[in-house]
Write a protein that holds these residues in place. Sequence first.
Motif, PDB file in Angstrom:
ATOM      1  N   TYR A  97     -33.746 -20.078 -44.087  1.00  0.00           N
ATOM      2  CA  TYR A  97     -34.781 -19.452 -43.432  1.00  0.00           C
ATOM      3  C   TYR A  97     -35.459 -18.250 -44.059  1.00  0.00           C
ATOM      4  O   TYR A  97     -34.356 -16.999 -44.204  1.00  0.00           O
ATOM      5  CB  TYR A  97     -34.314 -19.486 -41.630  1.00  0.00           C
ATOM      6  CG  TYR A  97     -34.957 -20.609 -40.986  1.00  0.00           C
ATOM      7  CD1 TYR A  97     -36.364 -21.208 -40.954  1.00  0.00           C
ATOM      8  CD2 TYR A  97     -33.557 -21.466 -40.821  1.00  0.00           C
ATOM      9  CE1 TYR A  97     -36.348 -22.938 -40.055  1.00  0.00           C
ATOM     10  CE2 TYR A  97     -33.106 -22.917 -40.420  1.00  0.00           C
ATOM     11  CZ  TYR A  97     -34.851 -23.348 -40.028  1.00  0.00           C
ATOM     12  OH  TYR A  97     -35.012 -24.833 -39.959  1.00  0.00           O
ATOM     13  N   ALA A 156     -31.223 -16.971 -42.232  1.00  0.00           N
ATOM     14  CA  ALA A 156     -30.367 -17.581 -42.211  1.00  0.00           C
ATOM     15  C   ALA A 156     -29.757 -19.015 -42.644  1.00  0.00           C
ATOM     16  O   ALA A 156     -31.429 -19.765 -43.566  1.00  0.00           O
ATOM     17  CB  ALA A 156     -30.115 -18.299 -41.043  1.00  0.00           C
ATOM     18  N   ALA A 178     -29.193 -22.814 -43.641  1.00  0.00           N
ATOM     19  CA  ALA A 178     -29.503 -23.495 -41.971  1.00  0.00           C
ATOM     20  C   ALA A 178     -28.583 -24.679 -42.964  1.00  0.00           C
ATOM     21  O   ALA A 178     -27.729 -25.379 -42.431  1.00  0.00           O
ATOM     22  CB  ALA A 178     -30.334 -23.941 -42.187  1.00  0.00           C
ATOM     23  N   PRO A 203     -21.409 -28.612 -34.249  1.00  0.00           N
ATOM     24  CA  PRO A 203     -21.256 -28.315 -33.157  1.00  0.00           C
ATOM     25  C   PRO A 203     -23.041 -26.928 -33.370  1.00  0.00           C
ATOM     26  O   PRO A 203     -23.351 -27.763 -34.696  1.00  0.00           O
ATOM     27  CB  PRO A 203     -20.311 -27.016 -33.571  1.00  0.00           C
ATOM     28  CG  PRO A 203     -20.390 -27.248 -35.008  1.00  0.00           C
ATOM     29  CD  PRO A 203     -20.267 -28.607 -35.676  1.00  0.00           C
ATOM     30  N   SER A 204     -23.338 -26.766 -32.273  1.00  0.00           N
ATOM     31  CA  SER A 204     -24.800 -26.423 -31.897  1.00  0.00           C
ATOM     32  C   SER A 204     -25.176 -24.654 -33.181  1.00  0.00           C
ATOM     33  O   SER A 204     -23.604 -24.349 -33.883  1.00  0.00           O
ATOM     34  CB  SER A 204     -24.103 -24.765 -30.448  1.00  0.00           C
ATOM     35  OG  SER A 204     -25.477 -24.424 -30.253  1.00  0.00           O
ATOM     36  N   GLY A 205     -25.931 -25.091 -33.759  1.00  0.00           N
ATOM     37  CA  GLY A 205     -26.493 -24.022 -34.769  1.00  0.00           C
ATOM     38  C   GLY A 205     -25.879 -24.986 -36.062  1.00  0.00           C
ATOM     39  O   GLY A 205     -26.129 -23.733 -37.151  1.00  0.00           O
ATOM     40  N   CYS A 206     -25.535 -26.093 -36.164  1.00  0.00           N
ATOM     41  CA  CYS A 206     -24.958 -26.099 -37.992  1.00  0.00           C
ATOM     42  C   CYS A 206     -25.852 -26.908 -38.477  1.00  0.00           C
ATOM     43  O   CYS A 206     -25.475 -27.542 -40.446  1.00  0.00           O
ATOM     44  CB  CYS A 206     -23.963 -27.075 -37.879  1.00  0.00           C
ATOM     45  SG  CYS A 206     -24.435 -28.813 -37.297  1.00  0.00           S
ATOM     46  N   GLY A 207     -26.992 -26.866 -38.367  1.00  0.00           N
ATOM     47  CA  GLY A 207     -27.940 -26.811 -39.064  1.00  0.00           C
ATOM     48  C   GLY A 207     -28.493 -28.846 -38.400  1.00  0.00           C
ATOM     49  O   GLY A 207     -30.119 -29.266 -39.572  1.00  0.00           O
ATOM     50  N   LYS A 208     -28.710 -29.594 -37.808  1.00  0.00           N
ATOM     51  CA  LYS A 208     -28.603 -30.261 -36.996  1.00  0.00           C
ATOM     52  C   LYS A 208     -30.495 -30.879 -37.084  1.00  0.00           C
ATOM     53  O   LYS A 208     -31.226 -31.277 -37.573  1.00  0.00           O
ATOM     54  CB  LYS A 208     -28.384 -31.536 -36.078  1.00  0.00           C
ATOM     55  CG  LYS A 208     -26.719 -31.279 -36.268  1.00  0.00           C
ATOM     56  CD  LYS A 208     -26.321 -31.505 -35.289  1.00  0.00           C
ATOM     57  CE  LYS A 208     -26.094 -30.967 -33.733  1.00  0.00           C
ATOM     58  NZ  LYS A 208     -25.856 -29.773 -33.125  1.00  0.00           N
ATOM     59  N   THR A 209     -30.692 -29.968 -36.531  1.00  0.00           N
ATOM     60  CA  THR A 209     -32.491 -29.697 -35.530  1.00  0.00           C
ATOM     61  C   THR A 209     -32.955 -29.540 -37.318  1.00  0.00           C
ATOM     62  O   THR A 209     -33.926 -30.224 -37.507  1.00  0.00           O
ATOM     63  CB  THR A 209     -32.949 -29.063 -34.525  1.00  0.00           C
ATOM     64  OG1 THR A 209     -32.310 -29.516 -33.533  1.00  0.00           O
ATOM     65  CG2 THR A 209     -33.750 -29.410 -34.527  1.00  0.00           C
ATOM     66  N   THR A 210     -32.508 -28.497 -37.873  1.00  0.00           N
ATOM     67  CA  THR A 210     -33.333 -28.499 -39.675  1.00  0.00           C
ATOM     68  C   THR A 210     -33.282 -29.638 -40.525  1.00  0.00           C
ATOM     69  O   THR A 210     -34.352 -29.748 -40.563  1.00  0.00           O
ATOM     70  CB  THR A 210     -32.292 -27.258 -40.368  1.00  0.00           C
ATOM     71  OG1 THR A 210     -32.340 -26.097 -38.934  1.00  0.00           O
ATOM     72  CG2 THR A 210     -32.425 -26.724 -41.668  1.00  0.00           C
ATOM     73  N   GLU A 232     -30.974 -35.195 -30.321  1.00  0.00           N
ATOM     74  CA  GLU A 232     -30.269 -34.716 -29.062  1.00  0.00           C
ATOM     75  C   GLU A 232     -31.401 -35.440 -26.995  1.00  0.00           C
ATOM     76  O   GLU A 232     -31.352 -34.974 -26.783  1.00  0.00           O
ATOM     77  CB  GLU A 232     -30.086 -33.383 -28.367  1.00  0.00           C
ATOM     78  CG  GLU A 232     -29.217 -32.922 -29.699  1.00  0.00           C
ATOM     79  CD  GLU A 232     -28.377 -32.383 -29.464  1.00  0.00           C
ATOM     80  OE1 GLU A 232     -27.392 -32.155 -28.386  1.00  0.00           O
ATOM     81  OE2 GLU A 232     -27.657 -31.241 -30.187  1.00  0.00           O
TER      82      GLU A 232
HETATM   83  P1  ATP Z   1     -28.192 -26.859 -31.732  1.00  0.00           P
HETATM   84  O1  ATP Z   1     -27.252 -28.296 -31.425  1.00  0.00           O
HETATM   85  O2  ATP Z   1     -28.072 -25.031 -31.273  1.00  0.00           O
HETATM   86  O3  ATP Z   1     -29.293 -27.778 -31.308  1.00  0.00           O
HETATM   87  P2  ATP Z   1     -28.597 -27.225 -34.757  1.00  0.00           P
HETATM   88  O4  ATP Z   1     -27.296 -27.628 -35.139  1.00  0.00           O
HETATM   89  O5  ATP Z   1     -29.654 -27.975 -34.655  1.00  0.00           O
HETATM   90  O6  ATP Z   1     -28.144 -26.165 -33.145  1.00  0.00           O
HETATM   91  P3  ATP Z   1     -30.581 -25.263 -36.413  1.00  0.00           P
HETATM   92  O7  ATP Z   1     -31.919 -25.846 -34.929  1.00  0.00           O
HETATM   93  O8  ATP Z   1     -30.702 -26.693 -36.813  1.00  0.00           O
HETATM   94  O9  ATP Z   1     -29.073 -25.869 -35.763  1.00  0.00           O
HETATM   95  O10 ATP Z   1     -30.402 -24.314 -36.425  1.00  0.00           O
HETATM   96  C1  ATP Z   1     -28.807 -23.761 -37.647  1.00  0.00           C
HETATM   97  C2  ATP Z   1     -29.164 -22.246 -38.054  1.00  0.00           C
HETATM   98  O11 ATP Z   1     -30.759 -21.698 -38.558  1.00  0.00           O
HETATM   99  C3  ATP Z   1     -28.899 -21.738 -37.117  1.00  0.00           C
HETATM  100  O12 ATP Z   1     -28.344 -20.533 -37.576  1.00  0.00           O
HETATM  101  C4  ATP Z   1     -30.262 -20.872 -36.448  1.00  0.00           C
HETATM  102  O13 ATP Z   1     -30.423 -20.209 -35.563  1.00  0.00           O
HETATM  103  C5  ATP Z   1     -30.619 -20.698 -38.016  1.00  0.00           C
HETATM  104  N1  ATP Z   1     -33.008 -21.561 -37.526  1.00  0.00           N
HETATM  105  C6  ATP Z   1     -32.905 -22.354 -36.710  1.00  0.00           C
HETATM  106  N2  ATP Z   1     -34.772 -22.185 -36.752  1.00  0.00           N
HETATM  107  C7  ATP Z   1     -34.443 -20.464 -37.314  1.00  0.00           C
HETATM  108  C8  ATP Z   1     -35.866 -20.378 -37.729  1.00  0.00           C
HETATM  109  N3  ATP Z   1     -36.917 -20.385 -37.043  1.00  0.00           N
HETATM  110  N4  ATP Z   1     -35.880 -18.682 -38.347  1.00  0.00           N
HETATM  111  C9  ATP Z   1     -34.634 -18.429 -38.574  1.00  0.00           C
HETATM  112  N5  ATP Z   1     -33.307 -18.705 -38.650  1.00  0.00           N
HETATM  113  C10 ATP Z   1     -33.235 -20.419 -38.128  1.00  0.00           C
END
Ligand code: ATP
Length: 359
Positions: free
Chosen positions: A13, A17, A19, A38-45, A160
């Motif tokens: 990003y 970060a 991701a 886990p939370s923040g591992c990059g799933k949504t990305t 989710e």
């Molecule tokens: P969760 O289960 O909490 O939803 P996740 O596994 O879906 O988490 P992501 O949302 O993909 O995780 O985020 C992965 C990493 O990228 C995290 O460190 C997050 O802080 C960072 N991140 C996500 N979106 C952005 C953005 N738009 N700008 C900067 N960093 C981002």
Amino acid sequence: MARITLSRVSKTYPGGAQALRRVDLDVADGELVVLAGPSGCGKTTALRLVAGLDSPSGGEIAFDGRRMNDAPPAKRSVAMVFQDHALYPHLTVRRNLEFGLGLRRTPEAERSQRVASAAEILGLQSLLDRRPQELSGGQRQRVALGRSIVRQPRAFLFDEPLSSLDAKLRGEMRSEIAALHRRLGATMLYVTHDQIEAMTLGQRLVLLDDGEVRQTGPPIEVYLRPANRFAATFVGSPAMNLFEGVVQAGVFRGGAGEWPLDPAPALAGLAGPAVLGVRAEDLLLVTDENAAAFARAQLRTVERLGHETLLHCCLEAGAGDCVVRLPGDAGGWVGSVRLAIRAGRCHLFAADEAGERLN
Ligand code: ATP
């Protein structure tokens, strides 16, 4: 339906970060793959990159072998289903279902036919004239699913979708999504951090940690043979017990005690620090004074859940904690217990940060 392939996909990003780090992921045509971590591992990305809502910093995203990196979302024709189902409150269920189609100028007759078919698949026929506030949480979630079905997408992406529902409804919707997958034969990528969804929904489970794929395989294989400490502790509840120690001549020695490991070619000649992993159901209580034991522990709490009993123990000599799972209701344990390990159920991992499997 489409086959989705991510090849060495990275995403950094603007703030720095990282991701996703060189992620390889393949969802076959008609397959349901669960992406967990886990939370923040990059799933949504990962989902957003597949949907075209954001673009990768490196690597390739392909549908049916065709590069999609620069294709806009509309050209990809994938449907995303989120946790907050974002229905239009002033529209009826029927109009909510039609909404995606209206914008695409689908002819009236086809629109009604698609809505009727989605309503039938999801059991929404009697609710078509209600508004979202007149529905239960589960019904609203079904309408959100229906809205993605009427679009007849090439693939479904779930982020989710059940996490705001209570446990009972979640169980019901879980089996509805599994049934929907069977019925539509659709390509689905399903993101969750829920243990049960990770274990039961997908044909394959992909575990993501800090932007990297740590293991891919049928969920039960990941459970029975985790490839590293991360997979061992992420999948399964309670988490796998881990004991620190050293291995020498096929024997594990830790603060808790020592135990001969099941012979395996990979263990021949192995010597040095290691971490022994044992699932709660594979720790056995030893009642026979003369039988071999791995460790002695003090019982801290006993959780009687009816279908199983969890004994939370504190190992002697300050060697940490562990959990023992007994089938059925097994109250009545107090004081100290001796523990052994079920044959063939030792998992041995490297003691370094990567923690790869050794046996
Ligand atoms: P969760 O289960 O909490 O939803 P996740 O596994 O879906 O988490 P992501 O949302 O993909 O995780 O985020 C992965 C990493 O990228 C995290 O460190 C997050 O802080 C960072 N991140 C996500 N979106 C952005 C953005 N738009 N700008 C900067 N960093 C981002």
